[in-house]
Design an enzyme around this catalytic site. Structure first.
Site, PDB file in Angstrom:
ATOM      1  N   CYS A  76       3.681   2.323   9.600  1.00 41.21           N
ATOM      2  CA  CYS A  76       3.766   3.721   9.194  1.00 41.21           C
ATOM      3  C   CYS A  76       4.737   4.495  10.085  1.00 41.21           C
ATOM      4  O   CYS A  76       4.582   4.515  11.309  1.00 41.21           O
ATOM      5  CB  CYS A  76       2.380   4.368   9.251  1.00 41.21           C
ATOM      6  SG  CYS A  76       2.373   6.098   8.732  1.00 41.21           S
ATOM      7  N   GLY A  95      11.362  -4.297   1.275  1.00 37.98           N
ATOM      8  CA  GLY A  95      12.458  -3.351   1.422  1.00 37.98           C
ATOM      9  C   GLY A  95      13.531  -3.540   0.371  1.00 37.98           C
ATOM     10  O   GLY A  95      14.126  -4.614   0.262  1.00 37.98           O
ATOM     11  N   PRO A 139       0.839  -1.200   0.000  1.00 36.71           N
ATOM     12  CA  PRO A 139       0.000   0.000   0.000  1.00 36.71           C
ATOM     13  C   PRO A 139       0.876   1.253   0.000  1.00 36.71           C
ATOM     14  O   PRO A 139       1.842   1.336   0.757  1.00 36.71           O
ATOM     15  CB  PRO A 139      -0.782  -0.105   1.311  1.00 36.71           C
ATOM     16  CG  PRO A 139      -0.691  -1.542   1.705  1.00 36.71           C
ATOM     17  CD  PRO A 139       0.630  -2.014   1.203  1.00 36.71           C
TER      18      PRO A 139
END
Length: 384
Positions: A111, A214, A26
């Site tokens: 987040c 990542g 997302p």
């Protein structure tokens, strides 16, 4: 481009079978229906929505209700939820299930944005281990037969790591999979992702899939991550910015069926034009759709021989006709520029001390006085 390949390795998340072990991460303002549809046109995978705030969904915020819609061509449908209160998140999950909005739900605990972490949300929340476990437990129960997964970071900083405890807690609560962005909140998107941490999590969580996230800028990176960490799948974020065809390369690399990629300037131009067209359809407004695609211009044409006047024109165009005229000036035969088009995309930021509530790190238990303060972590609108 030569792409490394790996043996076919499908991925199962609860009842969902994926031909290739690839998930779209997302990204606020990016992974709307238009971008998800575009990526899906190149290759298979699980394509997750922008982050949806649970409170906004429960309150039926107009923007949020629009963001949870899927095009009829999207299957399986995936929504990521964010929140800090177990009851609110569970209610949001119940709405999604009862109204058939999705086939998969992901919970965001990664987040690193200061306005979220300073209220104890996002990547700060797993530090409060009981609260984290309660959220996942109640969400899993509310989800019923819909698989629910967890995405997280390594922790707040290198002295306050949470990913192993959180991974085991999510597994115990019945999560269908866990995904690790192998950075801490304090690292933001800087430096290099610590793939060793993904391997550690894979050893600690043994009964459900572990996904790695990542620094996947290419299909080669994805193949290498899975080989080095033994993770069960990859989550791709910034690497697909301006490169939706990366999902075709990933599908081919993992033994699936992906669209053949020959990234000439003509190929890239067609992808950009298709993206703009889908955004116009999504917003039901040509001007707004063309304005939204502007932020993608530098990503799509990174390294390609596109003059400043054309780049500026694309970054200010307000109609598909303008975009067509500008793209028509390009040399469609110009080949893929190699290294100049590769590498990091999007903002990396710089390492910095994570903004946290006062005395947050003194205990892993949540003080009663902090509960009301944390409600501020649930911003009203979804998407970031």
């Amino acid at each position: 481009m030569t792409v490394a390949t790996a043996p076919a390795r499908p991925l199962r998340i609860g009842p969902i079978d994926l031909d290739v072990p690839v998930v779209l991460a997302p990204m606020a303002g990016i992974t709307n229906t238009a971008f998800r549809r575009l990526c899906r046109e190149y290759g298979a995978g699980l394509y997750v929505s922008e982050m949806i705030t649970s409170r906004a969904l429960v309150e039926r915020n107009e923007t949020t209700m629009r963001l949870i819609r899927h095009h009829e061509s999207e299957t399986p449908r995936s929504i990521q939820l964010y929140g800090v209160d177990p009851k609110t998140i569970a209610e949001a999950v119940r709405i999604i299930v009862a109204e058939d909005h999705a086939d998969h739900i992901d919970l965001n605990f990664g987040c690193p944005v200061p306005k979220v972490t300073r209220k104890g949300g996002g990547a700060a929340l797993p530090w409060k281990s009981k609260l984290f476990a309660d959220i996942v437990d109640q969400a899993v129960k509310a989800a019923g037969d819909i698989p629910l997964t967890v995405k997280m970071r390594k922790g707040i900083d290198r002295d306050h790591l949470t990913f192993l405890d959180a991974g085991r807690a999510a597994e115990d609560a019945g999560a269908a999979a866990v995904a690790l962005h192998a950075r801490t909140a304090s690292e933001f998107y800087s430096g290099h992702a610590d793939w060793n941490a993904i391997g550690e999590l894979k050893l600690a969580v043994t009964s459900i899939p572990v996904l790695g996230n990542g620094d996947i800028w290419s299909a080669d990176d994805a193949v290498r991550m899975m080989a080095e960490t033994d993770c069960d799948g990859v989550v791709v974020g910034r690497g697909c910015l301006g490169r939706p065809w990366l999902f075709g390369e990933l599908a081919n690399a993992f033994g699936g069926e992906g669209k053949t990629v020959d990234a000439t300037l003509g190929f890239v131009s067609d992808a950009f034009r298709r993206h703009a067209e889908l955004l116009v359809e999504f917003f039901e407004d040509e001007d707004r759709g063309c304005r939204d695609v502007r932020k993608h211009v530098s990503w799509y044409f990174k390294g390609y021989p596109v003059g400043g006047d054309i780049r500026t024109g694309l970054a200010t165009a307000s109609s598909l006709a303008e975009i067509d005229e500008l793209l028509g000036r390009l040399d469609r035969s110009a080949p893929y520029p190699g290294a100049d088009a590769e590498g990091q995309r999007g903002r990396a930021g710089h390492p910095k001390k994570t903004a946290l509530p006062e005395k947050w790190l003194e205990s892993r238990e949540l003080a009663s006085s902090a509960s009301e303060m944390m409600r501020g972590a649930e911003i009203e609108n979804s998407g970031g």
